[in-house]
Design an enzyme around this catalytic site. Structure first.
Site, PDB file in Angstrom:
ATOM      1  N   SER A  14       0.813  -1.215   0.000  1.00 29.61           N
ATOM      2  CA  SER A  14       0.000   0.000   0.000  1.00 29.61           C
ATOM      3  C   SER A  14       0.851   1.272   0.000  1.00 29.61           C
ATOM      4  CB  SER A  14      -0.933   0.007   1.214  1.00 29.61           C
ATOM      5  OG  SER A  14      -0.202  -0.105   2.402  1.00 29.61           O
ATOM      6  N   HIS A  42       4.070   7.620   7.397  1.00 32.72           N
ATOM      7  CA  HIS A  42       4.114   7.351   8.826  1.00 32.72           C
ATOM      8  C   HIS A  42       4.184   8.673   9.579  1.00 32.72           C
ATOM      9  CE1 HIS A  42       4.704   3.272   7.600  1.00 32.72           C
ATOM     10  NE2 HIS A  42       5.750   3.627   6.884  1.00 32.72           N
ATOM     11  N   LYS A  83       7.823   6.158  12.925  1.00 26.91           N
ATOM     12  CA  LYS A  83       8.279   4.954  12.236  1.00 26.91           C
ATOM     13  C   LYS A  83       9.099   5.314  11.007  1.00 26.91           C
ATOM     14  CE  LYS A  83       6.621   0.570  10.344  1.00 26.91           C
ATOM     15  NZ  LYS A  83       5.781   0.063   9.262  1.00 26.91           N
ATOM     16  N   GLU A 141      11.772   4.760   8.185  1.00 23.69           N
ATOM     17  CA  GLU A 141      12.179   3.500   7.543  1.00 23.69           C
ATOM     18  C   GLU A 141      13.259   3.784   6.510  1.00 23.69           C
ATOM     19  OE1 GLU A 141       7.884   1.238   7.255  1.00 23.69           O
ATOM     20  OE2 GLU A 141       8.387   2.665   5.695  1.00 23.69           O
ATOM     21  N   HIS A 195       4.928   7.031   0.344  1.00 27.48           N
ATOM     22  CA  HIS A 195       5.786   6.033  -0.303  1.00 27.48           C
ATOM     23  C   HIS A 195       5.056   4.717  -0.480  1.00 27.48           C
ATOM     24  CE1 HIS A 195       6.332   5.362   4.043  1.00 27.48           C
ATOM     25  NE2 HIS A 195       6.517   4.090   3.739  1.00 27.48           N
ATOM     26  N   ARG A 197      -2.599   4.959   5.367  1.00 31.63           N
ATOM     27  CA  ARG A 197      -2.585   4.443   3.995  1.00 31.63           C
ATOM     28  C   ARG A 197      -3.285   5.357   3.009  1.00 31.63           C
ATOM     29  NH1 ARG A 197      -2.820   0.209   7.422  1.00 31.63           N
ATOM     30  NH2 ARG A 197      -1.043  -1.196   7.252  1.00 31.63           N
ATOM     31  N   LYS A 244      -7.169  -2.239   2.935  1.00 27.12           N
ATOM     32  CA  LYS A 244      -7.273  -1.831   4.344  1.00 27.12           C
ATOM     33  C   LYS A 244      -7.859  -0.436   4.492  1.00 27.12           C
ATOM     34  CE  LYS A 244      -3.311  -4.563   5.895  1.00 27.12           C
ATOM     35  NZ  LYS A 244      -1.909  -4.432   6.317  1.00 27.12           N
TER      36      LYS A 244
HETATM   37 ZN   LIG Z   1       6.285   2.545   5.189  1.00 27.89          ZN
END
Ligand SMILES: [Zn+2]
Length: 422
Positions: free
Chosen positions: A108, A112, A135, A137, A275, A294, A300
């Site tokens: 998806s 964050h 979060k 990444e 992203h 999302r 979801k």
């Molecule tokens: Zn991510």
């Protein structure tokens, strides 16, 4: 007996539906490398290998002389192994989760929240936002890796509005013209881009499904007639539509940079950066959190209002979204991927063929080491006995411990190490 502070791990596999199937998956290949008795099911996706102490996939300790079964349990009993700074800063927890991902179909589109927004969302909607942490990444390509990252330069988005009228229709003429007029004015661009993206994300489902079907039909016909479809990003659009038919996320390729990372290239996904991962194998390191907002390519829950409010609307070219790695000044065989966040740093260690003795240097934080290629015998004052390293071996290395490698493979070694340099 000496206390054991360096030991191998058996890591958790996640069989999410988007993963590469059977032995086409790097995750499955590493599993077999690390454990010749591992049985790989040719019909099953092997999406993620989790190297860490997350409660949903706590690694098992592969040393039956240690009384704790998992890494998380062991760290609870041995918090000093984290290193004093990490132990104090992250309340006795390993601050990162290190992963290998093998992506067959797109994940998806998401972003964050930063810490402040994460705390607010968690307080308001704990069912959608399970913790109060940020979060960040990092993804480092192991094979050619495709993704979407950040808003494109405005000129590119305006180009798609011209060549893809179905897309322009979802944004609407008023917002599209506002974006056109904002070109060159950095302050207005962000606001105009936010308006365009918010309009599209708030379209009624019937409207965007109709436009998507029209677009897919048009591109399919153009391609069948032998015409070039790159001005509509035709190949990617058809690929995503085949994976997620009727999903609003298919249109996001006209807003977001299409990234193609070669092995060793990385992208860093800081707070609020839109992203998605589309295909390929990568190393991933992240702060321990599950907070994800999302934006499409998903069945979801999509929280459109939160998403449209939070995003970073600063346009930039794809080349600016490649995260620069740097040589480690203290070790010629180490490349550092060191984002400006406290939670993690990733090191790529490439021992050349001519070097037969190599020391994995001590750090003042705990780390996790994965062997991607090569064989060696590892010795450490903090291990029970010699440890055979090969493709797929995962080692936990406590703070301030070094590991000496006697390299046996002819072609050298490639390893990735996650740590936390405070
Ligand atoms: Zn991510």
């Amino acid at each position: 007996m000496e206390e054991v502070r360096v030991f191998p791990l058996t890591c958790a596999v996640q069989n999410y539906a988007w993963g590469k199937v059977g032995l086409s998956s790097e995750v499955a290949k590493l599993l077999v490398g690390g454990d010749p008795l591992a049985v790989i099911d040719d019909g099953k996706p092997y999406a993620e290998l989790w190297m860490g102490a997350h409660p949903k996939g706590d690694a098992e300790i592969k040393d039956n002389r240690i009384s704790q079964r998992t890494l998380g349990e062991w760290i609870t009993h041995n918090p000093a192994s984290l290193g004093s700074k990490v132990k104090d800063t992250f309340q006795g927890q390993l601050p990162f989760l290190f992963k290998v991902l093998s992506v067959n179909t797109a994940l998806s589109i998401q972003a964050h929240p930063n810490r402040e927004l994460a705390a607010k969302l968690h307080a308001q909607f704990p069912e959608h936002y399970p913790d109060n942490n940020h979060k960040p990444e990092m993804a480092i390509a192991l094979t050619r890796f495709q993704g979407l990252c950040g808003f494109r330069p405005v000129e590119e988005i305006l180009g798609f509005m011209t060549f893809v009228p179905e897309f322009r229709a979802l944004v609407g003429n008023a917002a599209a013209e506002e974006l056109q007029c904002s070109v060159g004015d950095a302050v207005r661009v962000g606001g105009a881009l936010k308006k365009c993206f918010t309009r599209m994300m708030n379209c009624e489902k019937k409207m965007f499904v109709d436009k998507l079907n029209m677009l897919v039909k048009r591109i399919t016909e153009e391609a069948a007639a032998g015409h070039e479809t790159s001005s509509s990003h035709g190949e990617l659009l058809l690929r995503l539509h085949s994976q997620y038919p009727g999903d609003i996320g298919c249109f996001s390729i006209y807003f977001l940079n299409h990234m193609v990372l070669e092995p060793g290239e990385a992208m860093f996904l800081g707070a609020n950066e839109p992203h998605a991962y589309l295909s390929g194998d990568c190393m991933e390191c992240m702060a321990c959190s599950d907070n994800t907002v999302r934006a499409g390519l998903t069945p979801k829950y999509i929280d459109v209002n939160t998403l449209c409010e939070m995003l970073n609307y600063s346009p930039a070219p794809a080349s600016a979204k490649i995260f620069p790695s740097a040589p480690d000044p203290s070790d010629p065989f180490v490349t550092l991927y060191d984002p400006h966040i406290p939670d993690f740093t990733v090191m790529k260690i490439q021992v050349p063929a001519a070097v037969k003795q190599y020391t994995v240097a001590p750090l003042d934080c705990a780390g996790i080491l994965l062997v991607i290629e090569g064989d060696a015998t590892a010795t450490s004052a903090a291990a029970h006995s010699d440890i055979a390293l090969c493709r797929g071996t995962v080692l936990f290395v406590s703070a301030n411990e070094s590991v000496s490698l006697h390299v046996e493979s002819q072609a050298g070694m490639t390893m990735y190490r996650a740590c936390c340099l405070l």
